[in-house]
Design a protein around this motif. Structure first.
Motif, short mmCIF file in Angstrom:
data_model
loop_
_atom_site.label_atom_id
_atom_site.label_comp_id
_atom_site.label_asym_id
_atom_site.label_seq_id
_atom_site.Cartn_x
_atom_site.Cartn_y
_atom_site.Cartn_z
N SER A 9 45.01 2.08 -13.27
CA SER A 9 45.92 3.20 -12.98
C SER A 9 45.09 4.46 -12.89
O SER A 9 44.20 4.68 -13.71
CB SER A 9 46.96 3.35 -14.10
OG SER A 9 47.76 2.21 -14.19
N TYR A 10 45.38 5.29 -11.91
CA TYR A 10 44.65 6.53 -11.73
C TYR A 10 45.63 7.67 -11.51
O TYR A 10 46.55 7.56 -10.70
CB TYR A 10 43.69 6.42 -10.54
CG TYR A 10 42.94 7.70 -10.24
CD1 TYR A 10 42.16 8.31 -11.20
CD2 TYR A 10 43.04 8.29 -8.99
CE1 TYR A 10 41.48 9.50 -10.93
CE2 TYR A 10 42.36 9.47 -8.70
CZ TYR A 10 41.59 10.07 -9.68
OH TYR A 10 40.93 11.23 -9.42
N TYR A 11 45.44 8.77 -12.24
CA TYR A 11 46.29 9.95 -12.17
C TYR A 11 45.43 11.14 -11.77
O TYR A 11 44.81 11.79 -12.62
CB TYR A 11 46.97 10.19 -13.53
CG TYR A 11 47.63 8.93 -14.05
CD1 TYR A 11 48.87 8.54 -13.59
CD2 TYR A 11 46.97 8.10 -14.96
CE1 TYR A 11 49.47 7.37 -14.03
CE2 TYR A 11 47.56 6.93 -15.41
CZ TYR A 11 48.80 6.57 -14.95
OH TYR A 11 49.37 5.40 -15.38
N GLU A 14 45.59 14.70 -13.44
CA GLU A 14 45.08 14.77 -14.81
C GLU A 14 43.61 14.36 -14.91
O GLU A 14 43.02 14.42 -15.98
CB GLU A 14 45.91 13.88 -15.74
CG GLU A 14 47.33 14.35 -15.96
CD GLU A 14 48.27 13.87 -14.86
OE1 GLU A 14 47.97 12.86 -14.20
OE2 GLU A 14 49.29 14.53 -14.64
N THR A 123 36.37 11.29 -14.18
CA THR A 123 37.66 10.76 -14.64
C THR A 123 37.52 10.27 -16.08
O THR A 123 36.58 9.54 -16.40
CB THR A 123 38.11 9.60 -13.75
OG1 THR A 123 38.22 10.05 -12.40
CG2 THR A 123 39.45 9.04 -14.22
#
Length: 127
Positions: A9-11, A14, A123
């Motif tokens: 999952s990558y946001y 943020e 990240t």
């Protein structure tokens, strides 16, 4: 995204991401089983045609046989001529959400390398 063993999952807003192992089949939610090609409409759902079928489409309403965290009902939107999946409608505690596909391409011969994921530099990744 999944590579078959892990779920990524990558946001971007943020600058955060996570990597988790995929659940074992007997622990996986119904939606994930379908994405992995291991779902079974007869086993996992009670199916009916939704009231008021629109021209050119079938709306197949699916009620899960076991409680799902992600949805209460799932309606598949199917083209009447080709039987191609055109979208879906989910109903949950927050309301109704409709997703329609456009420019969908099927069976394009993707290689396994298309499912490798690398987080952008900087990240913060939780595992």
């Amino acid at each position: 995204m999944s590579d078959g063993t892990r779920f990524y999952s990558y946001y971007p807003a943020e600058r955060a991401g996570s990597v988790t192992p995929l659940p074992k089949e007997n622990e996986a939610p119904t939606a994930l089983l379908f994405l992995a090609g291991r779902g079974d409409l007869v086993r996992d759902f009670t199916a009916s045609l939704a009231a008021g079928q629109p021209d050119g489409e079938w709306h197949l309403r699916l009620v899960p046989r076991s409680r799902q965290a992600d949805f209460q009902t799932l309606t598949l939107i199917v083209d009447r001529r080709s039987l191609a999946l055109r979208g879906f409608i989910t109903v949950d505690e927050q309301g109704t959400n409709t997703i329609r596909f456009s420019n969908l391409k099927e069976n394009t011969g993707l290689r396994d390398t298309a499912f490798l994921f690398a987080f952008p530099p900087g990240t913060e990744v939780s595992r």
